[in-house]
Write a protein that holds these residues in place. Structure first.
Motif, PDB file in Angstrom:
ATOM      1  N   ILE A 135       0.844  -1.191   0.000  1.00 59.47           N
ATOM      2  CA  ILE A 135       0.000   0.000   0.000  1.00 59.47           C
ATOM      3  C   ILE A 135       0.879   1.242   0.000  1.00 59.47           C
ATOM      4  O   ILE A 135       1.755   1.383   0.865  1.00 59.47           O
ATOM      5  CB  ILE A 135      -0.920  -0.021   1.255  1.00 59.47           C
ATOM      6  N   PHE A 136       0.687   2.112  -0.948  1.00 63.80           N
ATOM      7  CA  PHE A 136       1.492   3.338  -1.048  1.00 63.80           C
ATOM      8  C   PHE A 136       2.988   2.995  -0.993  1.00 63.80           C
ATOM      9  O   PHE A 136       3.654   3.247   0.004  1.00 63.80           O
ATOM     10  CB  PHE A 136       1.088   4.346   0.045  1.00 63.80           C
ATOM     11  N   PHE A 137       3.470   2.446  -2.088  1.00 69.29           N
ATOM     12  CA  PHE A 137       4.840   1.921  -2.095  1.00 69.29           C
ATOM     13  C   PHE A 137       5.632   2.478  -3.277  1.00 69.29           C
ATOM     14  O   PHE A 137       5.079   3.088  -4.196  1.00 69.29           O
ATOM     15  CB  PHE A 137       4.807   0.387  -2.159  1.00 69.29           C
ATOM     16  N   PHE A 138       6.940   2.264  -3.206  1.00 65.63           N
ATOM     17  CA  PHE A 138       7.840   2.548  -4.314  1.00 65.63           C
ATOM     18  C   PHE A 138       8.287   1.212  -4.918  1.00 65.63           C
ATOM     19  O   PHE A 138       8.289   0.190  -4.226  1.00 65.63           O
ATOM     20  CB  PHE A 138       9.080   3.319  -3.838  1.00 65.63           C
ATOM     21  N   GLU A 139       8.709   1.262  -6.169  1.00 63.89           N
ATOM     22  CA  GLU A 139       9.152   0.031  -6.833  1.00 63.89           C
ATOM     23  C   GLU A 139      10.192  -0.736  -6.019  1.00 63.89           C
ATOM     24  O   GLU A 139      10.172  -1.956  -5.955  1.00 63.89           O
ATOM     25  CB  GLU A 139       9.757   0.347  -8.209  1.00 63.89           C
ATOM     26  N   SER A 140      11.114   0.017  -5.401  1.00 61.72           N
ATOM     27  CA  SER A 140      12.190  -0.662  -4.662  1.00 61.72           C
ATOM     28  C   SER A 140      11.767  -1.019  -3.246  1.00 61.72           C
ATOM     29  O   SER A 140      12.536  -1.639  -2.512  1.00 61.72           O
ATOM     30  CB  SER A 140      13.428   0.228  -4.615  1.00 61.72           C
ATOM     31  N   GLN A 161      12.242  -1.581   3.610  1.00 57.52           N
ATOM     32  CA  GLN A 161      12.936  -2.735   3.020  1.00 57.52           C
ATOM     33  C   GLN A 161      12.567  -4.021   3.747  1.00 57.52           C
ATOM     34  O   GLN A 161      13.424  -4.781   4.182  1.00 57.52           O
ATOM     35  CB  GLN A 161      14.437  -2.464   2.967  1.00 57.52           C
ATOM     36  N   GLU A 162      11.257  -4.207   3.891  1.00 51.17           N
ATOM     37  CA  GLU A 162      10.659  -5.431   4.439  1.00 51.17           C
ATOM     38  C   GLU A 162      10.773  -5.556   5.959  1.00 51.17           C
ATOM     39  O   GLU A 162      10.317  -6.541   6.524  1.00 51.17           O
ATOM     40  CB  GLU A 162      11.241  -6.702   3.784  1.00 51.17           C
TER      41      GLU A 162
END
Ligand code: NAG
Ligand code: NAG
Length: 330
Positions: A135-140, A161-162
Motif C-alpha cells: 500500500i502506497f509503495f515505491f518500486e524498490s 525494506q521489508e
C-alpha cells in the motif's frame, strides 16, 4: 534539512497552516468524475495522475469519487477517492492492482520530502488479512505500508525494506493519516502518523534505506498478491508531496487547525524497530478516584518527558502511539 520542533512551529505560525512547499498535489479536486482519470495516457500526460495500473474493467469499476470518500477533517478537498480491487483487477501479472502514479515534471527524489496521504477502510469489502497487500509503495520498496503479512497480519504495518518499524490495527471506519519522511540526501526514511483529524506526529525515527525514485514510481493505491475473488475497497484523500518543514495539520490550508501538535517529534534516536504497541496502554498509574484534569481526544496522555494529564476524557483511552515516547487519547 532539520528543524527543531520549536522552529518548525514558529515557521508554521508565520506561514499559516501549511508549513512546507507542496511540490506535487495529488488532490482529486480537479477530477469532476472518474472518467477524468481516463484523460491521461502515455501520449497525453495530463492531470495529477498517471492511470494505467488497473484491471480490464472500465475505470468506474475501480475508482469512485464522492465527498464522503475523503477524510472529513480534510477541508481542502472536495471529495475523496474510493479504490477497489477484485479478481478482474490484474495488471501485467496475477497480482491485483489499483494504483495511481504522480504525473509531474518535478524531481520527487531529492532533498528531504514528505509524502502525505490518508487511507481508510470502512468495514464493507475490508482487506483480507490472509493475503499480502502493498500500500502506497515505491518500486524498490524502501518504504511502504503492508497489510496481511507477519508479524502482524491484521495491522497496517510500516516497513522499510521489508522490516516493520510501526504498526496499528487497520480499524474499520478510522482515517489513518501518514507522511513518509524521506531524506533522499541522507538516505533515511521515517514515519509521521495520526488518525482522524489529529495532527501528524512522528511515530518512527528515520532509519537508513536505499531511498530512490525516478519520480514516476510512487504507487498511490493497493497491490494484493495472488488473485483472489474477494473484493476490497479503500478510501483515499490528502495526497501531496512537500518539502520540509512538514505540515502536521490534516487538510491544512484550511481554517483554524489547533496548534496542539508537534510534541512527539522531538523523540530520541532509538534505532530498534519499534513495534507498534498501539494497542497497549500507557505506563501511567491511573488513580481511580480523584478526578484530575483529563486529556481530550487526540491529546497527548503519556510519553518520555510528558508532564500533562494522563487520564483521557470518556470514552477515550490512552494508547501507545510510539512507545515509550508518545501516547495519545483515542
Ligand atoms: C478531462 O477531459 C475532459 C474533456 O476534455 C475535460 O472536460 C476535463 O476537465 C478533463 N479533466 C481533467 C482532470 O483534466
Ligand atoms: C462503506 O462505504 C460504502 C460506500 O462506498 C457504503 O455503501 C457502505 O455502507 C459503507 N459501509 C460502512 C460499514 O460504513
Amino acid at each position: 534539512m532539520k528543524y527543531s520542533a520549536g522552529l518548525a512551529s514558529v515557521l508554521g505560525l508565520l506561514a499559516g497552516a501549511r508549513a512546507g512547499t507542496t511540490i506535487w498535489s495529488g488532490s482529486f479536486n480537479s477530477y469532476a468524475t472518474v472518467a477524468d482519470f481516463d484523460n491521461w495516457s502515455w501520449s497525453n500526460e495530463v492531470g495529477e495522475y498517471q492511470w494505467y495500473i488497473h484491471g480490464t474493467e472500465p475505470t468506474s469499476h475501480y475508482l469512485a469519487l464522492d465527498p464522503s470518500f475523503k477524510n472529513p477533517a480534510d477541508t481542502s478537498e472536495t471529495h475523496g477517492l474510493k479504490m477497489s480491487i477484485d479478481s478482474s483487477a490484474t495488471w501485467n501479472s496475477q497480482m491485483e492492482r489499483c494504483e495511481l502514479i504522480p504525473q509531474t515534471t518535478e524531481n520527487l527524489g531529492q532533498g528531504e520530502l514528505f509524502y502525505h496521504f490518508s487511507i481508510m477502510q470502512n468495514g464493507t469489502n475490508p482487506p483480507e488479512s490472509t493475503l499480502e497487500h502493498q500500500i502506497f509503495f515505491f518500486e524498490s520498496h524502501f518504504t511502504e505500508l503492508k497489510y496481511g503479512v507477519s508479524p502482524s497480519p491484521t495491522d497496517l504495518q510500516w516497513m522499510v525494506q521489508e522490516v516493520p518499524y510501526w504498526s496499528s490495527p487497520f480499524t474499520a471506519g478510522t482515517w489513518f493519516n501518514f507522511a513518509y519522511d524521506i531524506d533522499f540526501s541522507a538516505g533515511t526514511v521515517g514515519l509521521w502518523a495520526s488518525t482522524g483529524g489529529a495532527p501528524l506526529t512522528k511515530v518512527a525515527q528515520n532509519v537508513a534505506a536505499s531511498t530512490s525514485t525516478n519520480s514516476e514510481d510512487f504507487h498511490v493505491g493497493i497491490l494484493r498478491i495472488v488473485n483472489d475473488p474477494t473484493p476490497e475497497d479503500y478510501y483515499v484523500s490528502g495526497v501531496y508531496i512537500e518539502t520540509g518543514p512538514i505540515t502536521t495539520a490534516i487538510g491544512s490550508g484550511s481554517s483554524g487547525s489547533s496548534p496542539s501538535s508537534s510534541s512527539a517529534s522531538s523523540a530520541s534516536s532509538s534505532s530498534a524497530p519499534a513495534s507498534s504497541a498501539s494497542s497497549s496502554t500507557a505506563p501511567v498509574s491511573s488513580t481511580s478516584s480523584a478526578a484530575g484534569p483529563t486529556q481530550t481526544q487526540y491529546g497527548q496522555c503519556g510519553g518520555t518527558g510528558y508532564t500533562g494529564p494522563t487520564t483521557c476524557a470518556s470514552p477515550f483511552t490512552c494508547k501507545a502511539i510510539s512507545a515509550p515516547y508518545y501516547y495519545q487519547c483515542l
